[in-house]
Scaffold this motif. Structure first.
Motif: not given
Length: 464
Positions: A294-302, A306-313
């Motif tokens: 699975e890949t993250l979108t550019a918005a999800e990476k941003k 910016d502090g979303d730990q779930g997305l960073l994980g």
């Protein structure tokens, strides 16, 4: 150089790569613990090999030994062996399998799959827990010595008879009257393995000590990792063997004073299955739903930056391909934990760290745990019962941009000073927190993409 190679966190640190590298200058590589519930991945010459029982040194054509505290599945052993050959590597060295090693039998796997504890503890269902119980019971265990003895059939019959009620309970057999037929099937499956294994059987204690006495060099390869150790780990979510450096000496019957202790530390911790994980990014329930690739979108990476730990994980998990080599399960990811690493350095007597997967953190902001807090109390000690403890992070945030291929090649050639500044800041703080220098920094799964030049020299300067 003689060295013990162990993992610092909860496993999956990339020990296979480090052992493979160091094996180039070693005569022997000996596996000292665990079973086929572990998987060591090696990437060499553009090919990937995953080994579960066979020591990583086989890929380098070295002499390999499987020690007495390894839980041995013969089917997996031969699958590993064939996998090495299919990948185009030659098996040139000697193979030694200790006569005292305990054999994983079909009923161990059945009991593990059907047992209540396996679901609670998140085991790999490879039979490790049940074979370890048999080892402790001393009367129902089957060793390699038993496997190659004329009395194998009768031994299996006796053990199955003793376990009949358990096997009925987990539906491995329908009724008690089926026990003898089940035992015969187990014997029919394992008797051919016995003949194939017989030439390799011997005593690691005698053979390996004789090799050391004659001036041969040796690597002792650990499976799983320190925080999964049956004594020193985060019980009950641990494995069934000793994973620390001290376990290598006890299990193989070797003098640890002859060895340097190298702990492999992934730049970020991961954990498979249940159990407390103070620095976890996101939560395990969300991680379970992820699929590899699975890949993250550019918005999800941003949002992650910016502090979303779930997305960073998730970002770390996907970039790091953090899915089990043995089970395929997603691994939980977390911020670096200096408290856990300081504990690991202490109980193992670590001489040097080998850092892996630090390239995965490129472009991602991170911070490190420097203490734990619970009910208004703060500690820098690693608690025996980790549940309920929250992370306390240091004031520094680490960040560096992804290295271009040319920059990676330059770092390998020029050495430590060519690494990004933010990466070196992170390494400096890890070294200071654990009072332990670093000897190598891996920038890729590939054997050759590892920085060693000046790494130990520069990181020892941090301790002055």
């Amino acid at each position: 150089m003689n060295a013990v190679v162990i993992g610092a966190y909860w496993g999956d640190e990339g020990k296979g790569k480090i052992v493979d590298m160091l094996a180039a200058n070693s005569d022997w590589v000996a596996r000292f613990n665990g079973g086929d519930n572990a998987g060591h991945t090696i990437v060499a010459n553009g090919k990937e090999v995953v080994l579960h029982v066979v020591p990583a040194g086989m890929v380098q054509g070295k002499n390999v030994a499987i020690g007495p505290d390894v839980f041995f599945n013969p089917k997996t052993f031969f699958a590993d062996y064939e996998g090495v050959l299919k990948a185009g590597f030659r098996v040139n060295g000697r193979i030694l399998i200790d006569e005292r090693a305990h054999v994983i039998m079909p009923y161990h796997i059945a009991l593990d799959a059907g047992g209540e504890a396996s679901g609670k503890l998140g085991t790999t269902k490879r039979g490790i827990g049940p074979v370890a119980k048999d080892k402790a019971s001393r009367t129902e265990d089957i060793t390699i010595c038993d496997l190659v003895s004329p009395g194998l059939r009768e031994k299996i019959k006796a053990v199955v008879a003793a376990k009949t009620a358990e096997l009925v309970a987990v539906k491995a057999i329908e009724k008690a009257a089926d026990a003898e037929k089940y035992a015969e099937a187990a014997y029919a499956e394992y008797a051919p393995y016995a003949e194939k294994i017989r030439p390799y059987v011997g005593s690691c204690a005698y053979e390996l000590n004789a090799a050391l006495d004659s001036g041969k060099t040796m690597l002792l390869e650990g499976a799983q990792s320190t925080l999964l150790d049956v004594v020193h780990g985060t019980r009950p979510y641990v494995t069934s063997s000793n994973c620390t450096a001290g376990g290598a000496a006890a299990n193989l019957g070797i003098d640890l004073r002859k060895f340097k202790i190298i702990a492999v530390v992934k730049a970020y911790p991961t954990r498979v299955g249940e159990g407390a994980f103070p620095s976890e990014l996101g939560n395990y329930e969300d991680a379970k739903k992820e699929k590899k690739g699975e890949t993250l979108t550019a918005a999800e990476k941003k949002n992650a930056v910016d502090g979303d730990q779930g997305l960073l994980g998730k970002w770390i998990r996907q970039d790091g391909r953090e899915f089990g080599a043995t089970t395929g399960r997603p691994r939980r990811t977390g911020y670096p934990d200096f408290v856990a690493l300081n504990y690991s350095a202490m109980i193992n007597g670590v001489d040097e760290w080998a850092i892996t997967k630090i390239d995965i953190l490129s472009g991602k902001p991170l911070k490190a745990v420097v203490a734990y807090e619970k009910d208004g109390r703060k500690t820098t000690r690693f608690p025996f019962k980790l549940e309920g403890w929250k992370p306390v992070y240091g004031n520094r945030e680490y960040f560096w941009n992804a290295m271009a291929e040319s920059e990676i090649k330059a770092a390998v050639a020029k050495g430590y000073d060519a690494l990004p500044g933010g990466m070196k800041e992170y390494i400096r703080d890890l070294v200071i927190a654990t009072k332990t220098p670093v000897s190598m920094v891996s920038l890729s799964p590939e054997r050759e993409i590892t920085v060693t030049k000046d790494v130990l020299k520069r990181t020892m300067e941090y301790l002055r």
